[in-house]
Design a protein around this motif. Sequence first.
Motif, short mmCIF file in Angstrom:
data_model
loop_
_atom_site.label_atom_id
_atom_site.label_comp_id
_atom_site.label_asym_id
_atom_site.label_seq_id
_atom_site.Cartn_x
_atom_site.Cartn_y
_atom_site.Cartn_z
N GLN A 104 0.58 -1.23 -0.06
CA GLN A 104 -0.13 -0.07 0.02
C GLN A 104 0.97 1.41 0.03
N LEU A 105 0.26 2.42 -0.41
CA LEU A 105 0.89 3.68 -0.36
C LEU A 105 -0.06 4.28 1.04
N ARG A 106 1.00 4.74 1.71
CA ARG A 106 0.41 5.41 2.98
C ARG A 106 0.77 6.75 3.06
N LEU A 107 -0.08 7.83 3.00
CA LEU A 107 0.01 9.21 3.31
C LEU A 107 -0.50 9.73 4.43
N ARG A 108 -0.24 10.89 5.05
CA ARG A 108 -0.96 11.37 6.07
C ARG A 108 -1.90 12.62 5.58
N ASN A 109 -2.75 12.96 6.50
CA ASN A 109 -3.60 14.07 5.94
C ASN A 109 -3.84 14.85 7.20
N PHE A 110 -3.98 16.13 7.18
CA PHE A 110 -4.12 17.29 8.10
C PHE A 110 -5.68 17.78 7.88
N THR A 111 -6.47 17.67 8.80
CA THR A 111 -8.01 18.27 8.57
C THR A 111 -7.90 19.76 9.14
N CYS A 112 -7.94 20.43 8.17
CA CYS A 112 -7.85 22.03 8.38
C CYS A 112 -9.46 22.53 9.09
N ASN A 113 -10.49 21.87 8.23
CA ASN A 113 -11.97 22.24 8.68
C ASN A 113 -12.76 20.94 8.23
N LEU A 114 -13.88 20.75 9.22
CA LEU A 114 -14.57 19.49 8.96
C LEU A 114 -15.95 20.04 9.37
N LYS A 115 -16.82 20.47 8.45
CA LYS A 115 -18.17 21.09 8.82
C LYS A 115 -19.19 20.05 8.33
N LEU A 116 -20.22 19.41 9.17
CA LEU A 116 -21.22 18.81 9.03
C LEU A 116 -22.65 19.81 9.18
N VAL A 117 -23.30 19.90 8.03
CA VAL A 117 -24.61 20.63 8.28
C VAL A 117 -25.87 19.79 8.29
N GLY A 118 -26.82 19.71 9.24
CA GLY A 118 -28.02 19.21 9.16
C GLY A 118 -27.84 17.87 10.22
N ARG A 119 -28.62 17.99 11.19
CA ARG A 119 -28.48 16.82 12.18
C ARG A 119 -29.49 15.66 12.13
N THR A 120 -30.56 15.96 11.75
CA THR A 120 -31.58 14.92 11.65
C THR A 120 -31.02 14.11 10.13
N ILE A 121 -31.02 14.60 9.23
CA ILE A 121 -30.44 13.97 8.07
C ILE A 121 -29.48 15.12 7.48
#
Length: 150
Positions: A105-122
């Motif tokens: 496998q090729l393994r890389l790292r990622n850095f999450t700058c921003n994660l936004k989820l809109v809508g809680r019910t769906i």
Amino acid sequence: MLTQHRLPVSLSLVSTDLPLWSVVETFATLYQKTCEQFHIVLHEPPLQHLEVATPRLLWLDISPHRVTMSMQASGKVSYRHSWQQGTYGYSYYWLQSQSFKPQEQLRLRNFTCNLKLVGRTIPENLRLEYELWSEKVQMGRYTLNLDIHH
């Protein structure tokens, strides 16, 4: 008990510093695991230049704090990404070819700058901004956007 919905979605991946842009518009099946955790399954179109003839399933496990996306196929490319706000995650790629053994496998790292989820019910929208790294070399900045149409 899982709640299930079949909804149209738009999934895009854009690089902010490289000439990369991809959009998939299709239907997805959304499974609600808990009040804040969802599984989304959609068909990813074949990669023409890699001659993968069959559609591949793309799985997303999303919550307000963490996202995992994986695609496993019998074709030539599979991958798995894990992102969490403000931390380093991983990105694995499996390439099936003459030069790689199936378990390599090729393994890389990622850095999450921003994660936004809109809508809680769906969920209505997921926006994920991240950097991709190989050792100490940055391999681009990316924005993954998932629109779920109700």
